[in-house]
Design a protein around this motif. Structure first.
Motif, PDB file in Angstrom:
ATOM      1  N   LEU A   1       0.791  -1.306   0.110  1.00 14.22           N
ATOM      2  CA  LEU A   1      -0.146  -0.056  -0.018  1.00 14.22           C
ATOM      3  C   LEU A   1       0.855   1.195   0.004  1.00 14.22           C
ATOM      4  O   LEU A   1       0.662   2.281  -0.713  1.00 14.22           O
TER       5      LEU A   1
ATOM      6  N   LEU B   1      -0.770   4.558  -0.511  1.00 13.32           N
ATOM      7  CA  LEU B   1      -2.242   4.545   0.109  1.00 13.32           C
ATOM      8  C   LEU B   1      -2.184   4.262   1.540  1.00 13.32           C
ATOM      9  O   LEU B   1      -1.611   3.363   1.910  1.00 13.32           O
ATOM     10  N   HIS B   2      -2.705   5.248   2.278  1.00 19.31           N
ATOM     11  CA  HIS B   2      -2.427   4.818   3.637  1.00 19.31           C
ATOM     12  C   HIS B   2      -4.015   4.709   4.443  1.00 19.31           C
ATOM     13  O   HIS B   2      -4.374   5.658   4.880  1.00 19.31           O
TER      14      HIS B   2
ATOM     15  N   HIS C   1     -14.492   0.699   3.256  1.00 17.23           N
ATOM     16  CA  HIS C   1     -13.920   1.811   2.418  1.00 17.23           C
ATOM     17  C   HIS C   1     -14.819   2.034   1.242  1.00 17.23           C
ATOM     18  O   HIS C   1     -15.601   1.365   0.444  1.00 17.23           O
TER      19      HIS C   1
ATOM     20  N   VAL D   1     -11.595   3.564  -3.139  1.00 21.47           N
ATOM     21  CA  VAL D   1     -10.253   2.941  -2.231  1.00 21.47           C
ATOM     22  C   VAL D   1     -10.265   1.348  -2.817  1.00 21.47           C
ATOM     23  O   VAL D   1      -9.175   0.930  -2.782  1.00 21.47           O
TER      24      VAL D   1
ATOM     25  N   LEU E   1      -8.286   0.957  -5.809  1.00 20.38           N
ATOM     26  CA  LEU E   1      -7.125   1.304  -5.401  1.00 20.38           C
ATOM     27  C   LEU E   1      -6.483   0.253  -4.910  1.00 20.38           C
ATOM     28  O   LEU E   1      -5.278  -0.436  -5.332  1.00 20.38           O
ATOM     29  N   VAL E   2      -7.063  -0.608  -4.071  1.00 20.53           N
ATOM     30  CA  VAL E   2      -6.691  -1.908  -3.318  1.00 20.53           C
ATOM     31  C   VAL E   2      -6.623  -2.768  -4.455  1.00 20.53           C
ATOM     32  O   VAL E   2      -5.619  -3.775  -4.332  1.00 20.53           O
TER      33      VAL E   2
ATOM     34  N   GLU F   1     -10.724  11.125  -6.781  1.00 23.84           N
ATOM     35  CA  GLU F   1     -10.415   9.940  -6.454  1.00 23.84           C
ATOM     36  C   GLU F   1      -9.574   9.824  -7.887  1.00 23.84           C
ATOM     37  O   GLU F   1      -8.634   8.838  -8.081  1.00 23.84           O
TER      38      GLU F   1
ATOM     39  N   GLU G   1      -6.179  10.806  -7.640  1.00 22.01           N
ATOM     40  CA  GLU G   1      -5.597   9.909  -6.737  1.00 22.01           C
ATOM     41  C   GLU G   1      -5.132   8.790  -7.494  1.00 22.01           C
ATOM     42  O   GLU G   1      -3.876   8.166  -7.439  1.00 22.01           O
TER      43      GLU G   1
ATOM     44  N   ILE H   1      -0.906   7.478  -8.650  1.00 20.08           N
ATOM     45  CA  ILE H   1      -0.473   5.923  -8.429  1.00 20.08           C
ATOM     46  C   ILE H   1      -0.039   5.648  -9.623  1.00 20.08           C
ATOM     47  O   ILE H   1       0.973   4.921 -10.043  1.00 20.08           O
TER      48      ILE H   1
END
Lengths: 326, 510
Positions: free
Chosen positions: B126, B131-132, B142, B146, B149-150, B176, B179, B183
């Motif tokens: 992560l 991604l925190h 989530h 998110v 992103l996972v 989003e 973000e 990544i």
């Protein structure tokens, strides 16, 4: 649709051929006192209750539901009728009472599923368990025997063919007519395939679900009358025992998916006939009683496996359309 | 230029009766973001699936890292370093983030899963994409973004050299997406080759280095992004003149009477009480970010969710909104943003889907006559250009754009007075999008009231006579149709621009 019915038809034909090989007189029919007799007639007569219950089950399953309580409801129908007749009541009134009570039980199932939103398998499990108790209460724990010529006709009577199978086939015809000539079939399938979309399109999903559970209970009631009439007795413990399993099996063998949606009444008819023929076959080819159940299980697995490639293909298509082609 | 990590030559893929791909060449270089563009049905997904071994090749050759390869299953492609993240999140919502990332390759101790090491390893992965979140938290706690992103963290956990993102942004809002792009850039800078499929042109120009365009299963063009103008890209995708989008002219006609008036309608935890008036013959646009309350407004007006305050008047009379049926009887129609879950009935035919709302309104005892159904289907297949033009085809087999047209037709046959369209053009190709916009404009010209919701501001502004702006579950402004995209953008973003705020108050007051 035609494809889905191919394997059930072949399985039925194979079973019949097996019977003819073992018992050459299997197909022979004889007319005596205006009654047809023969192995095929026996299969139809004994399969009538299963077919009837499977018809109700087909519509319930099409809405993504399941009704485990049909066996118990059948027992209640027999119990009410026999108790009333035994107490000196009119058999017609007795049967009317039984149907009315079972309609109420169907309303109860439908209420749990459509209004309270309880999962169908749990909601109907309640009545499956409690129903036997209710039947016991009605019969006061006894096997109630009756002697009513009118009542006996339902399960054991003949109009050339057994009356029981005439009733079941009439209900099959009626359901086919009502669901396909009106929009009921479309709405049932639509609710089964996608309940949220159906609701937003204005479909009365709740009413539809309610209706199919009441219909299933009524089918079970009539089946219960056949079973108890055939032996002129009500047995709260054993009447219609495990018949819900045979009915579900008939629906599945007939190609209706337990996931709901598209259903096939013809498939259900074939499924019910296969199950009954199988039961008869076990006796005619002289399989030892201790391995009958295993033999039945093997045949059922074989039929389901034969259907599997077809079903996988159907499933593949469904998956293909979810990943929208880009 | 370096050696391509993926080099596909002369790829053809055939399905029974269909040539899905014909002699397509495709190259992917390490450290680049490569956008794969095309209308629905152009063959984008097929090309990805040919690469990852889902579909067998009828002809052609694939070289991966210089070696000829022939994957027969996605797992092989993944093991070789080609990871794919699909449009829908393909994870187990009830497992933890760490379990999802390392599913199938959990660190073990004495044959049992070592939870501590698994969380530590997941935390590293992560951190790699910045991604925190707590690796021990349950995935479904989530937001979808998110989770997406996972899924990417999972995809790169196997030292992926190629990352395929098939429409990853279709359910994300602007923050989003930003973000996600951050990544993607991190991974690109590490030398990962990213193949990116999307329908959003802005995103293509923001993130991609190169563009490959497919049309009808054939390669049309491959260009560096900087060398391909938007209009050239769109015309390459469509292969026809781009007149349609321009055709919608603002009508000068006067809207009719107020059809629906909402007074202080709201629902706790969903959307703050708002006032809204929609007149016959006008298109009201509803703009805002995902989660701003724009969908919630639509659902309240349709009775899909129950309002707990305020009242709704239809033609001046209060309407008791007990559910969708009450709204439908009052002449309101609603097409949900979630086409798959709340729109189509996938296993049923185009015909059945098209008449569903009409049939539901008539009740089960009065079936729509087959002749009428056939006429309606034929009419709308032609009017909306639904393809393939086969009424008996299961609607689930149609592309997204065509499914949307069927849903639009489902409501049009009921002749509603107010049509609420929630994201009717999301995830569909440019051609279908233009057709739907044109239909909306025509309907309004014929006197229908339309509430039009879209994440794409340009579209909202182009289609609407009035634009209502939502922010943080509140209605913040109502603007005239002549407003520009930038003004609406400023309102959606919020913040301190005094001039705009002033304009808002005036607009709301009027």
């Amino acid at each position: 649709m035609k494809n889905r019915l191919l394997w059930p038809v072949l399985a039925l034909v194979a079973l019949l051929i097996l019977n003819v090989v073992v018992t050459p007189t299997f197909f022979s029919l004889r007319l005596q006192d205006g009654h047809l007799y023969g192995s095929l007639i026996d299969i139809l007569r004994n399969g009538a209750p299963t077919l009837l219950i499977a018809l109700g089950m087909t519509l319930v399953i099409a809405t993504r539901g399941i009704d485990l309580s049909v066996g118990a409801v059948a027992a209640i129908a027999g119990a009410v009728t026999c108790t009333h007749i035994a107490a000196g009541g009119n058999p017609w009134v007795a049967m009317g009472l039984a149907l009315a009570l079972c309609a109420v039980l169907g309303l109860w199932n439908g209420f749990l599923v459509s209004v309270l939103g309880i999962q169908p398998i749990i909601a109907t499990l309640v009545l499956m368990t409690a129903g036997r108790g209710i039947a016991m209460l009605i019969t006061e724990g006894q096997i109630v025997t009756v002697d009513s010529p009118v009542y006996r006709q339902v399960g054991a009577g003949f109009l050339v063919l057994p009356i029981a199978i005439l009733i079941s086939l009439a209900v099959l015809g009626l359901v086919a007519l009502v669901t396909r000539r009106t929009a009921l079939g479309l709405l049932i399938e639509s609710v089964g395939v996608n309940p949220s979309a159906s609701r937003l399109a204005g479909v009365r999903a709740r009413t539809i679900i309610w209706t199919v559970y009441v219909f299933a209970a009524l089918c079970a009631a009539v089946a219960g009358l056949m079973i108890s009439s055939n032996v002129s007795a009500a047995d709260a413990n054993n009447a219609g025992l495990w018949i819900e399993m045979d009915a579900i099996l008939a629906v599945v063998i007939g190609g209706t998916s337990l996931a709901g949606g598209r259903y096939s009444l013809t498939g259900t008819l074939l499924g019910a006939l296969i199950i009954q023929t199988l039961t008869t076959t076990v006796y005619t080819i002289g399989i030892k009683p201790e391995i009958t159940l295993v033999f039945k299980a093997v045949v059922v697995i074989a039929v389901c496996l034969m259907q599997a490639p077809v079903r996988v293909r159907v499933g593949g298509r469904v998956r293909g359309k979810q990943g929208v082609p880009a | 230029m370096t050696v391509p990590v993926v080099d596909m030559r002369g790829i053809s893929v055939e399905f029974p009766g269909v040539k899905a791909l014909q002699e397509v060449d495709f190259r992917l270089f390490p450290g680049e973001v490569h956008a794969l563009m095309g209308e629905n049905g152009a063959g984008k997904s097929t090309l990805i699936k040919a690469l990852t071994g889902v579909h067998p090749l009828a002809a052609g050759e694939i070289r991966y890292a210089g070696e000829p390869v022939a994957f027969t299953a996605p797992a092989q492609a993944q093991a070789a370093g080609i990871s794919t993240v699909y449009q829908e999140v393909n994870l187990c919502a009830n497992l933890t983030v760490a379990e999802n990332i390392l599913l199938g390759r959990e660190p073990r101790k004495f044959g049992r899963i070592d939870g501590r090491r698994m969380r530590a390893r997941a935390a590293e992965l992560l951190a790699r994409i910045g991604l925190h979140i707590d690796p021990g938290s349950v995935l479904e706690s989530h937001p979808i973004a998110v989770q997406q992103l996972v899924a990417i963290a999972r995809a790169v956990a196997v030292d992926a050299r190629v990352l395929v993102l098939d429409e990853p942004t279709s359910s994300l809002d602007a923050d989003e997406v930003a973000e996600l792009f951050r990544i993607i850039r991190v991974l690109r800078d590490e030398g990962v080759a990213v193949l990116f499929v999307t329908h959003f042109l802005e995103q293509v120009y923001e993130i991609s280095d190169r563009i490959t365009v497919l049309r009808n299963g054939r390669l049309v063009a491959e260009h560096p992004t900087a060398a391909l103008s938007r209009i050239d890209l769109v015309s390459a995708m469509l292969g026809r003149e781009m007149g349609l989008l321009e055709e919608i002219e603002r009508r000068s006609g006067t809207p009719g009477q107020a059809f629906l008036v909402a007074e202080g309608v709201g629902r706790k935890g969903s959307v703050a009480p708002f006032d809204l008036e929609i007149r016959s013959g006008e298109v009201v646009g509803l703009a805002g970010l995902l989660g701003s309350g724009r969908t919630e407004v639509a659902r309240l007006l349709f009775g899909a969710d129950k309002a707990d305050s305020g009242r709704i008047l239809v033609n001046g009379k209060p309407l008791r909104l007990t559910g969708p049926r009450a709204a439908i009887e009052a002449g309101v129609a609603f097409s949900s943003e979630d086409r798959k879950a709340e729109g189509i009935v996938a296993d049923l035919s185009v015909r059945d889907n098209l008449i569903l709302a009409m049939q539901a309104a008539r009740g089960w005892a009065r079936p729509v006559p087959r002749k009428l159904a056939d006429e309606l289907v034929a009419k709308y297949i032609e009017l909306l250009d639904i393809r393939p033009a086969d009424p008996d085809r299961a609607v689930g087999n149609l592309s997204g754009g065509n499914q949307q047209k069927v849903l639009l037709a489902r409501w049009l046959v009921t002749q509603p007075k107010l049509l609420i369209l929630d994201e009717p053009t999301r995830g569909i190709d440019v051609g279908a999008k233009a057709q739907i916009q044109k239909v909306v404009a025509d309907l309004a010209a014929e006197g229908m009231a339309v509430l039009f919701i879209s994440a794409e501001l340009e579209e909202v502004v182009r289609v609407s006579d009035r634009v209502v702006v939502m922010r943080d579950r509140q209605k913040v402004a109502e603007l005239d149709g002549d407003v520009g995209v930038d003004d609406v953008m400023a309102l959606i973003a919020g913040g301190g621009d005094h001039g705009v705020d002033h304009g808002v108050e005036k607009a709301v007051a009027s």
